[in-house]
Design an enzyme around this catalytic site. Structure first.
Site, PDB file in Angstrom:
ATOM      1  N   ASP A 189       0.816  -1.223   0.000  1.00  9.92           N
ATOM      2  CA  ASP A 189       0.000   0.000   0.000  1.00  9.92           C
ATOM      3  C   ASP A 189       0.848   1.271   0.000  1.00  9.92           C
ATOM      4  O   ASP A 189       0.315   2.374   0.095  1.00  9.92           O
ATOM      5  CB  ASP A 189      -0.967   0.008   1.188  1.00  9.92           C
ATOM      6  CG  ASP A 189      -0.253   0.040   2.541  1.00  9.92           C
ATOM      7  OD1 ASP A 189       0.991  -0.053   2.554  1.00  9.92           O
ATOM      8  OD2 ASP A 189      -0.945   0.158   3.567  1.00  9.92           O
ATOM      9  N   LYS A 243       8.196  40.022 -11.001  1.00  8.80           N
ATOM     10  CA  LYS A 243       7.169  39.099 -11.481  1.00  8.80           C
ATOM     11  C   LYS A 243       6.009  39.027 -10.497  1.00  8.80           C
ATOM     12  O   LYS A 243       6.131  39.391  -9.320  1.00  8.80           O
ATOM     13  CB  LYS A 243       7.743  37.694 -11.678  1.00  8.80           C
ATOM     14  CG  LYS A 243       7.905  36.930 -10.359  1.00  8.80           C
ATOM     15  CD  LYS A 243       8.246  35.478 -10.567  1.00  8.80           C
ATOM     16  CE  LYS A 243       8.221  34.733  -9.221  1.00  8.80           C
ATOM     17  NZ  LYS A 243       8.643  33.346  -9.320  1.00  8.80           N
ATOM     18  N   ASP A 259      18.883  31.445 -10.185  1.00  9.50           N
ATOM     19  CA  ASP A 259      17.770  31.230  -9.260  1.00  9.50           C
ATOM     20  C   ASP A 259      18.120  30.094  -8.316  1.00  9.50           C
ATOM     21  O   ASP A 259      19.073  29.337  -8.559  1.00  9.50           O
ATOM     22  CB  ASP A 259      16.495  30.906 -10.035  1.00  9.50           C
ATOM     23  CG  ASP A 259      15.229  31.299  -9.278  1.00  9.50           C
ATOM     24  OD1 ASP A 259      15.334  31.684  -8.094  1.00  9.50           O
ATOM     25  OD2 ASP A 259      14.139  31.223  -9.869  1.00  9.50           O
TER      26      ASP A 259
END
Length: 317
Positions: free
Chosen positions: A42, A196, A222
């Site tokens: 699972d 931005k 970045d």
């Protein structure tokens, strides 16, 4: 209590990036301790760690894609080490998922970074090592000490060879300004900044550029490239302001999820540079140029193990 200085640091490798953990261990002159992660049908995990009793243990497990699975595995590995008798346990998270969730954008949101950090501390971490986190606010919200390592010298060393002296270092948003400025200082080159607005997790709108890029090659710097939306928006603004269509992109982390490479492949990017805080694979273009953070992490672990300062390795706030 054992004398840490007489025994080597012990490295536990999670399944998120065993290659990096092995490289860190090799740089320290040790082998990772035996560790198995059993997976139930699972999806439930059950790690088993041996050989950590009385040791100074470092669990190397970036919480990158799949973020939730790797975070839960990190928590269980920390608990396994603690229950295995480790004297000290440090969580080494080269990439820390949930770092972007350091504040609420609106009512009803969770502060995911605080929740994840609290869980890591509760699971048994005495200390965290992270590389180039999205925000230095992690230190303030974590119940245990956080050592934040910088990749700027690694990136700058490579960029010095890849780019010309006329290049401009570009922060694609306000959050990347300090990173770009640090890199620019080492390279002795100017900085420009793109403003931005984030529309969604995958879409951003770039509004304006501060700085002169006309007829000059640009280097976009970045902390991470996830969907590539921020990089795409920044490149469009740079081209609209007359930058040379000869753009280099550098980032500490390269999750490169969803259609990021397709998006970046449509841009005039001649080089994409990332580190190996996350596994970087696949033959799709653009193929990243990868520099390893294993020596950086090994240096930090060695200093902590021997009670030495990490000051020269750390992110500047």
């Amino acid at each position: 209590m054992s004398d840490r200085s007489t025994m080597p640091a012990r490295i536990v490798a999670g399944t998120a990036h065993p290659g990096l953990a092995a490289a860190v261990a090799a740089a320290l002159g040790v082998r990772p301790v035996p560790c198995e992660v059993e997976r139930f049908p699972d999806g439930e995990l059950r790690p088993v760690v041996s050989g950590v009793q009385g040791g100074d243990v470092y669990v190397v497990q970036p919480t990158g894609p799949a973020v939730n699975d790797h975070l839960i595995e990190a928590l269980l590995l920390l608990d396994a080490c603690r229950r295995g008798g480790a004297e000290t346990v440090t969580a080494v998270l080269p990439y820390f998922g949930y770092a972007r969730q350091d504040r609420r954008g609106r009512a009803g949101q969770a502060v995911g970074a605080r929740v994840a950090l609290g869980a890591l501390a509760s699971a048994g971490a005495d200390r965290l090592i992270v590389v180039e986190p999205h925000t230095v606010a992690l230190e303030a919200m974590c119940p245990v000490p956080v050592e934040m390592l910088t990749t700027v010298p690694i990136l700058a060393g490579e960029l010095a060879e890849l780019t010309s002296e006329t290049a401009v270092l570009v922060a694609p948003d306000l959050g990347a300004v300090k990173l770009a400025e640090h890199c620019a200082r080492l390279l002795r080159r100017p900085v420009a900044v793109v403003r931005k607005t984030r529309v969604s997790g995958a879409r951003v709108h770039a509004e304006e550029l501060v700085g002169d890029v006309r007829d000059r090659p640009a280097v976009v710097v970045d902390d991470m490239i996830s969907t590539g939306g921020t990089i795409e928006a920044a490149v469009r603004v740079l081209l609209a302001h007359g930058a040379s269509p000869d753009i280099t992109v550098a980032a500490a982390h390269g999750p490169l999820v969803d259609a990021a490479r397709d998006r970046l492949g449509r841009l005039p990017i001649r080089c994409l540079l990332v580190t190996d805080t996350l596994p970087v694979g696949g033959a799709r273009e653009p193929r990243p140029r990868v520099r390893s953070v294993a020596p950086l992490i090994a240096d930090a672990i060695g200093r902590l193990h021997n009670g030495q300062s990490l000051d020269s390795l750390m992110v500047r706030g």
